[in-house]
Design a protein around this motif. Structure first.
Motif, PDB file in Angstrom:
ATOM      1  N   GLY A  25       0.830  -1.192   0.000  1.00 28.51           N
ATOM      2  CA  GLY A  25       0.000   0.000   0.000  1.00 28.51           C
ATOM      3  C   GLY A  25       0.866   1.245   0.000  1.00 28.51           C
ATOM      4  N   CYS A  26       0.290   2.357  -0.421  1.00 22.65           N
ATOM      5  CA  CYS A  26       0.967   3.657  -0.395  1.00 22.65           C
ATOM      6  C   CYS A  26      -0.014   4.686   0.139  1.00 22.65           C
ATOM      7  CB  CYS A  26       1.414   4.083  -1.788  1.00 22.65           C
ATOM      8  SG  CYS A  26       2.854   3.220  -2.389  1.00 22.65           S
ATOM      9  N   THR A  27       0.531   5.724   0.714  1.00 23.90           N
ATOM     10  CA  THR A  27      -0.314   6.800   1.228  1.00 23.90           C
ATOM     11  C   THR A  27      -0.268   7.994   0.284  1.00 23.90           C
ATOM     12  OG1 THR A  27       0.258   6.143   3.459  1.00 23.90           O
ATOM     13  CG2 THR A  27      -0.775   8.282   3.214  1.00 23.90           C
ATOM     14  N   TYR A  28      -1.432   8.547  -0.009  1.00 24.38           N
ATOM     15  CA  TYR A  28      -1.555   9.755  -0.818  1.00 24.38           C
ATOM     16  C   TYR A  28      -2.329  10.770   0.013  1.00 24.38           C
ATOM     17  CZ  TYR A  28      -0.320   6.701  -4.707  1.00 24.38           C
ATOM     18  OH  TYR A  28       0.330   5.806  -5.525  1.00 24.38           O
ATOM     19  N   VAL A  29      -1.908  12.006  -0.017  1.00 27.13           N
ATOM     20  CA  VAL A  29      -2.643  13.050   0.690  1.00 27.13           C
ATOM     21  C   VAL A  29      -3.557  13.743  -0.309  1.00 27.13           C
ATOM     22  CG1 VAL A  29      -2.492  15.159   2.040  1.00 27.13           C
ATOM     23  CG2 VAL A  29      -0.801  13.346   2.360  1.00 27.13           C
ATOM     24  N   VAL A  30      -4.857  13.611  -0.100  1.00 27.77           N
ATOM     25  CA  VAL A  30      -5.850  14.171  -1.002  1.00 27.77           C
ATOM     26  C   VAL A  30      -6.669  15.196  -0.232  1.00 27.77           C
ATOM     27  CG1 VAL A  30      -7.843  13.654  -2.473  1.00 27.77           C
ATOM     28  CG2 VAL A  30      -5.959  12.016  -2.310  1.00 27.77           C
ATOM     29  N   ASP A  31      -6.590  16.423  -0.669  1.00 32.87           N
ATOM     30  CA  ASP A  31      -7.330  17.498  -0.006  1.00 32.87           C
ATOM     31  C   ASP A  31      -7.028  17.519   1.496  1.00 32.87           C
ATOM     32  OD1 ASP A  31      -8.921  19.716  -0.298  1.00 32.87           O
ATOM     33  OD2 ASP A  31     -10.816  18.625  -0.046  1.00 32.87           O
ATOM     34  N   GLY A  32      -5.767  17.274   1.847  1.00 33.27           N
ATOM     35  CA  GLY A  32      -5.345  17.314   3.239  1.00 33.27           C
ATOM     36  C   GLY A  32      -5.607  16.040   4.020  1.00 33.27           C
ATOM     37  N   CYS A  33      -6.199  15.030   3.369  1.00 33.21           N
ATOM     38  CA  CYS A  33      -6.563  13.797   4.068  1.00 33.21           C
ATOM     39  C   CYS A  33      -5.691  12.631   3.584  1.00 33.21           C
ATOM     40  CB  CYS A  33      -8.037  13.503   3.798  1.00 33.21           C
ATOM     41  SG  CYS A  33      -8.606  11.970   4.510  1.00 33.21           S
ATOM     42  N   PRO A  34      -4.948  11.966   4.477  1.00 28.10           N
ATOM     43  CA  PRO A  34      -4.139  10.813   4.065  1.00 28.10           C
ATOM     44  C   PRO A  34      -5.028   9.618   3.696  1.00 28.10           C
ATOM     45  CG  PRO A  34      -3.479  11.621   6.234  1.00 28.10           C
ATOM     46  CD  PRO A  34      -4.779  12.271   5.897  1.00 28.10           C
ATOM     47  N   ILE A  35      -4.845   9.129   2.488  1.00 32.85           N
ATOM     48  CA  ILE A  35      -5.629   7.999   1.992  1.00 32.85           C
ATOM     49  C   ILE A  35      -4.663   6.879   1.612  1.00 32.85           C
ATOM     50  CG2 ILE A  35      -7.130   7.204   0.112  1.00 32.85           C
ATOM     51  CD1 ILE A  35      -8.465   9.946   0.233  1.00 32.85           C
ATOM     52  N   ALA A  36      -4.978   5.667   2.053  1.00 27.63           N
ATOM     53  CA  ALA A  36      -4.165   4.497   1.717  1.00 27.63           C
ATOM     54  C   ALA A  36      -4.727   3.848   0.464  1.00 27.63           C
ATOM     55  CB  ALA A  36      -4.181   3.505   2.874  1.00 27.63           C
TER      56      ALA A  36
END
Ligand code: FES
Length: 107
Positions: A25-36
């Motif tokens: 898995g990887c983490t992406y920050v979308v609109d300030g929210c960390p999403i896995a």
């Protein structure tokens, strides 16, 4: 990161699917929210909020397989389709690949 709006959903391109090794898995920050975003060994993608609701463990660093992720801190197991666990749940997001790029949908 450019967001496209269609009706009531927002589609966010996250980059090439090959950036996530199979089985990880990887983490992406979308609109300030960390999403896995998880890329299962069979190529299936799943996306959830990254913070475990128990004590904030980083789910993107958990062990994945068979449509589930195990939190790396205290081993709670979450269903990657529904987000459900034994006594809590994480938010899940629709995710797909088009032309080799990951597209995440926010409702
Ligand atoms: S922080 Fe995830 S199980 Fe405790």
């Amino acid at each position: 990161m450019e967001m496209k709006r269609a009706a009531l959903e927002i589609v966010v391109p996250l980059g090439p699917v090959d950036a996530i090794p199979l089985g990880q898995g990887c983490t992406y920050v979308v609109d300030g929210c960390p999403i896995a975003v998880f890329r299962q060994r069979d190529g299936q993608l799943f996306a959830t909020e990254n913070a475990c609701p128990h004590r904030g463990g980083p789910l993107a660093e958990g062990i994945i397989g068979d449509g589930k992720v195990i939190c790396p801190l205290h081993a709670r197991q979450f269903d990657l389709v529904t987000g459900a666990s034994q006594d809590c749940a994480v938010k899940t997001y629709p995710v797909r690949v088009e032309g080799g790029e990951i597209l995440l949908t926010l409702a």
